[in-house]
Design a protein around this motif. Sequence first.
Motif, PDB file in Angstrom:
ATOM      1  N   LEU A 185      -3.639  -5.119  -6.032  1.00 40.28           N
ATOM      2  CA  LEU A 185      -2.550  -4.229  -5.595  1.00 40.28           C
ATOM      3  C   LEU A 185      -2.966  -3.409  -4.381  1.00 40.28           C
ATOM      4  CD1 LEU A 185      -1.280  -2.965  -9.075  1.00 40.28           C
ATOM      5  CD2 LEU A 185      -0.208  -4.664  -7.580  1.00 40.28           C
ATOM      6  N   GLY A 186      -4.234  -2.986  -4.353  1.00 38.96           N
ATOM      7  CA  GLY A 186      -4.728  -2.223  -3.205  1.00 38.96           C
ATOM      8  C   GLY A 186      -4.703  -3.048  -1.933  1.00 38.96           C
ATOM      9  N   ASN A 187      -5.156  -4.293  -2.028  1.00 35.15           N
ATOM     10  CA  ASN A 187      -5.132  -5.177  -0.862  1.00 35.15           C
ATOM     11  C   ASN A 187      -3.710  -5.465  -0.396  1.00 35.15           C
ATOM     12  OD1 ASN A 187      -7.857  -5.466  -0.414  1.00 35.15           O
ATOM     13  ND2 ASN A 187      -7.875  -7.682  -0.652  1.00 35.15           N
ATOM     14  N   MET A 188      -2.790  -5.619  -1.355  1.00 33.53           N
ATOM     15  CA  MET A 188      -1.387  -5.852  -0.999  1.00 33.53           C
ATOM     16  C   MET A 188      -0.826  -4.665  -0.237  1.00 33.53           C
ATOM     17  SD  MET A 188      -0.040  -7.643  -4.536  1.00 33.53           S
ATOM     18  CE  MET A 188       1.700  -7.575  -4.042  1.00 33.53           C
ATOM     19  N   MET A 189      -1.182  -3.458  -0.681  1.00 33.44           N
ATOM     20  CA  MET A 189      -0.729  -2.254   0.009  1.00 33.44           C
ATOM     21  C   MET A 189      -1.335  -2.193   1.413  1.00 33.44           C
ATOM     22  SD  MET A 189       0.972   0.610   0.071  1.00 33.44           S
ATOM     23  CE  MET A 189       1.379   1.087  -1.612  1.00 33.44           C
TER      24      MET A 189
ATOM     25  N   VAL B 198     -15.914  -2.547   5.395  1.00 31.53           N
ATOM     26  CA  VAL B 198     -15.158  -3.720   5.813  1.00 31.53           C
ATOM     27  C   VAL B 198     -14.024  -4.009   4.834  1.00 31.53           C
ATOM     28  CG1 VAL B 198     -15.261  -6.200   6.291  1.00 31.53           C
ATOM     29  CG2 VAL B 198     -17.137  -4.706   7.004  1.00 31.53           C
ATOM     30  N   ARG B 199     -14.291  -3.886   3.518  1.00 30.41           N
ATOM     31  CA  ARG B 199     -13.246  -4.210   2.546  1.00 30.41           C
ATOM     32  C   ARG B 199     -12.075  -3.231   2.616  1.00 30.41           C
ATOM     33  NH1 ARG B 199     -17.250  -3.354  -1.378  1.00 30.41           N
ATOM     34  NH2 ARG B 199     -17.483  -1.178  -1.977  1.00 30.41           N
TER      35      ARG B 199
ATOM     36  N   ALA C  69      -7.536   2.709  -4.073  1.00 29.11           N
ATOM     37  CA  ALA C  69      -7.571   3.547  -2.870  1.00 29.11           C
ATOM     38  C   ALA C  69      -8.481   2.985  -1.789  1.00 29.11           C
ATOM     39  CB  ALA C  69      -8.018   4.960  -3.225  1.00 29.11           C
ATOM     40  N   GLU C  70      -9.538   2.277  -2.192  1.00 31.30           N
ATOM     41  CA  GLU C  70     -10.480   1.737  -1.202  1.00 31.30           C
ATOM     42  C   GLU C  70      -9.788   0.844  -0.177  1.00 31.30           C
ATOM     43  OE1 GLU C  70     -14.992   1.200  -1.650  1.00 31.30           O
ATOM     44  OE2 GLU C  70     -14.036  -0.018  -3.186  1.00 31.30           O
ATOM     45  N   THR C  71      -8.738   0.160  -0.610  1.00 31.13           N
ATOM     46  CA  THR C  71      -8.010  -0.703   0.329  1.00 31.13           C
ATOM     47  C   THR C  71      -6.560  -0.270   0.499  1.00 31.13           C
ATOM     48  OG1 THR C  71      -7.623  -2.225  -1.512  1.00 31.13           O
ATOM     49  CG2 THR C  71      -9.431  -2.742  -0.030  1.00 31.13           C
ATOM     50  N   GLY C  72      -5.949   0.155  -0.585  1.00 28.42           N
ATOM     51  CA  GLY C  72      -4.528   0.501  -0.533  1.00 28.42           C
ATOM     52  C   GLY C  72      -4.218   1.732   0.281  1.00 28.42           C
TER      53      GLY C  72
ATOM     54  N   PHE D 103     -13.101   4.382   2.439  1.00 30.25           N
ATOM     55  CA  PHE D 103     -14.367   3.795   2.865  1.00 30.25           C
ATOM     56  C   PHE D 103     -15.562   4.643   2.436  1.00 30.25           C
ATOM     57  CE2 PHE D 103     -12.877   6.483   6.334  1.00 30.25           C
ATOM     58  CZ  PHE D 103     -13.990   7.227   6.644  1.00 30.25           C
ATOM     59  N   PHE D 104     -15.354   5.934   2.158  1.00 32.56           N
ATOM     60  CA  PHE D 104     -16.454   6.805   1.762  1.00 32.56           C
ATOM     61  C   PHE D 104     -16.633   6.840   0.248  1.00 32.56           C
ATOM     62  CE2 PHE D 104     -12.648   9.344   1.563  1.00 32.56           C
ATOM     63  CZ  PHE D 104     -12.818  10.119   0.439  1.00 32.56           C
ATOM     64  N   LEU D 105     -15.735   6.188  -0.490  1.00 33.72           N
ATOM     65  CA  LEU D 105     -15.811   6.195  -1.946  1.00 33.72           C
ATOM     66  C   LEU D 105     -16.799   5.138  -2.441  1.00 33.72           C
ATOM     67  CD1 LEU D 105     -12.006   6.512  -2.769  1.00 33.72           C
ATOM     68  CD2 LEU D 105     -13.730   8.294  -3.010  1.00 33.72           C
ATOM     69  N   PRO D 106     -17.449   5.391  -3.599  1.00 36.09           N
ATOM     70  CA  PRO D 106     -18.391   4.401  -4.138  1.00 36.09           C
ATOM     71  C   PRO D 106     -17.651   3.203  -4.702  1.00 36.09           C
ATOM     72  CG  PRO D 106     -18.088   6.201  -5.703  1.00 36.09           C
ATOM     73  CD  PRO D 106     -17.327   6.585  -4.449  1.00 36.09           C
ATOM     74  N   GLY D 107     -17.905   2.023  -4.178  1.00 39.51           N
ATOM     75  CA  GLY D 107     -17.189   0.833  -4.636  1.00 39.51           C
ATOM     76  C   GLY D 107     -18.030  -0.063  -5.507  1.00 39.51           C
ATOM     77  N   ASP D 108     -19.027  -0.735  -4.910  1.00 43.74           N
ATOM     78  CA  ASP D 108     -19.876  -1.659  -5.652  1.00 43.74           C
ATOM     79  C   ASP D 108     -20.628  -0.943  -6.776  1.00 43.74           C
ATOM     80  OD1 ASP D 108     -19.120  -3.722  -3.928  1.00 43.74           O
ATOM     81  OD2 ASP D 108     -20.690  -3.214  -2.503  1.00 43.74           O
TER      82      ASP D 108
END
Length: 226
Positions: free
Chosen positions: A89-93, A143-144, A36-39, A44-49
């Motif tokens: 897959l997220g980046n592809m979306m 950014v991601r 979801a972070e990218t797809g 952007f508000f979700l915890p990623g790292d």
Amino acid sequence: MNNFDWTQLVNPEFYITMTIGGVKIGFWIVLFIVFAETGLFAGFFLPGDSLLFLSGIYSRDLIENFTFIESDTTNVTLLSILVATAGILGNMMGYWFGSKSGYYLYKKEDSFWFKKKYLIQSKDFFERYGGKAIIFARFLPIVRTFAPIVAGIVSMDKKKFMFFNIVSSFLWSFVLIFSGHYLYGMFLEKFNIDLKHHIEKIVIGIILVSTFPVFLKMFKKSSKDL
């Protein structure tokens, strides 16, 4: 879930340890958030790292949601591969969405789910670093989320995009998940410190480290505009 608090939505441990009807679903939630972070360009508000680092700490618990493997190394490796796949897959979306709808995003008004300034910042970042921006962006919150969308908007070569997409996803997932997993073991064995008891400090530390480059860039840009 009975004592739910809205502040838990920014706490990665909440997602990792989530259960429904007594069934642990943390593994699937982690994969969905990474996607979801990218797809979905709204993550952007979700915890990623911090989510990935904590996933390394809880790697055995998470993998047991999916399958049971005795080998600890195999557990953390499989988790890293699956998270990397979700990121790919997220980046592809995101790339697809950018290539189809990029024009409309620039005209879209701000909302809770979408901030145009983030899109513009990502575009500047992408134009500065080119394909490498896909790799750098993986380690930068906000950014991601928009980097693959911008890649689609500017019609980046698909093969080139996929190369950087795959490299960045595996690098991001393996570095953070393995770091969390082995640092947890090292601190427990050598210092008798259970990092699970210091989750809040860890999350705050990771957020400060990961967002510092973003705020530094914004500060420099603001200084130039003055």
